[in-house]
Design a protein around this motif. Structure first.
Motif, PDB file in Angstrom:
ATOM      1  N   GLN A  42      36.290  59.301  59.810  1.00  0.00           N
ATOM      2  CA  GLN A  42      35.409  60.404  59.430  1.00  0.00           C
ATOM      3  C   GLN A  42      36.233  61.636  59.030  1.00  0.00           C
ATOM      4  OE1 GLN A  42      31.694  60.881  59.512  1.00  0.00           O
ATOM      5  NE2 GLN A  42      32.103  58.743  59.046  1.00  0.00           N
ATOM      6  N   TRP A  47      34.152  62.899  55.776  1.00  0.00           N
ATOM      7  CA  TRP A  47      32.735  62.777  56.124  1.00  0.00           C
ATOM      8  C   TRP A  47      32.412  63.719  57.272  1.00  0.00           C
ATOM      9  CZ3 TRP A  47      30.698  60.631  52.218  1.00  0.00           C
ATOM     10  CH2 TRP A  47      31.224  59.502  51.607  1.00  0.00           C
ATOM     11  N   THR A  48      31.134  63.919  57.555  1.00  0.00           N
ATOM     12  CA  THR A  48      30.719  64.868  58.583  1.00  0.00           C
ATOM     13  C   THR A  48      30.113  64.195  59.810  1.00  0.00           C
ATOM     14  OG1 THR A  48      28.540  65.174  57.587  1.00  0.00           O
ATOM     15  CG2 THR A  48      30.301  66.684  56.875  1.00  0.00           C
ATOM     16  N   SER A  50      27.393  62.528  60.164  1.00  0.00           N
ATOM     17  CA  SER A  50      25.978  62.875  60.220  1.00  0.00           C
ATOM     18  C   SER A  50      25.069  61.653  60.163  1.00  0.00           C
ATOM     19  CB  SER A  50      25.622  63.790  59.037  1.00  0.00           C
ATOM     20  OG  SER A  50      26.410  64.950  59.054  1.00  0.00           O
ATOM     21  N   GLU A 135      28.299  64.566  51.332  1.00  0.00           N
ATOM     22  CA  GLU A 135      27.281  63.845  52.098  1.00  0.00           C
ATOM     23  C   GLU A 135      25.962  63.849  51.326  1.00  0.00           C
ATOM     24  OE1 GLU A 135      27.368  62.292  55.104  1.00  0.00           O
ATOM     25  OE2 GLU A 135      29.328  62.938  55.833  1.00  0.00           O
TER      26      GLU A 135
END
Length: 188
Positions: A42, A47-48, A50, A135
């Motif tokens: 991540q 990426w977050t 989420s 995202e």
């Protein structure tokens, strides 16, 4: 199976179906759990965290249990499996899928297995190419449209996308390895 003594795995994580490819090369300890590898990927990719995720290794699924989700697939607890228990050696590949809506599929390749060096700070990113897609952009195909739209002021979605992304600017070629490693240091 890999040896039981601690080693360093050099892995390459590649976001599938992107051209040119988006990838990261990482060094991780062989005793890294799959749950921790998820956190590492991540951060490295950008990426977050989420959305839901899973690893698929030799037909078996691994993820962190989620009490709010009822999967139809039998999924093993990623916190209980270390890389050295699932990796078969150099050249071994498996899949990592993030965000089941956008379906970001990654190939995880064990490029090298190196002797453990207690002075090596792990995990660490040693190389990478290109920015992570934003995202919720709609997967690989949505990302392609996003790139077309932000590059062309005449595109019907240009204004929408430039307002949507933070700062109104997105550089698909940018990769901040120093920033990634700064965030990975928090996992040590």
């Amino acid at each position: 199976m890999a040896k039981s003594a601690k080693q360093i795995y050099q892995i390459k994580v590649t976001l599938k179906y992107t051209k040119p490819p988006i990838w990261r090369r990482l060094l991780v300890s062989s005793d890294t759990t799959l749950a921790d590898l998820h956190d590492i990927i991540q951060i490295a990719m950008g990426w977050t965290d989420s959305h839901l995720h899973h690893f698929e290794i030799e037909g078996r699924y691994y993820s962190v249990p989620n009490p709010y989700t009822d999967f139809s697939l039998e999924t093993a607890n990623a916190r209980r499996f270390k890389l050295d228990k699932v990796v078969r050696g150099e050249g071994f590949k498996f899949e990592y899928v993030y965000d089941f809506g956008d379906n970001w599929e990654h190939t995880v390749l064990i490029e090298k297995i190196l002797p453990f060096d207690p002075t090596q700070k792990l995990p660490v990113c040693v190389k990478g190419k290109r920015a992570c897609p934003p995202e919720d952009v709609g997967g690989v195909w949505g990302y392609e449209e996003f790139l077309e739209a932000i590059a062309n002021p005449e595109h019907p979605n240009h204004d929408m996308y430039t307002e949507w992304i933070e700062g109104g600017v997105f550089d698909a070629e940018a990769f901040d390895m120093e920033g990634v490693n700064h965030r990975l240091a928090d996992l040590r």
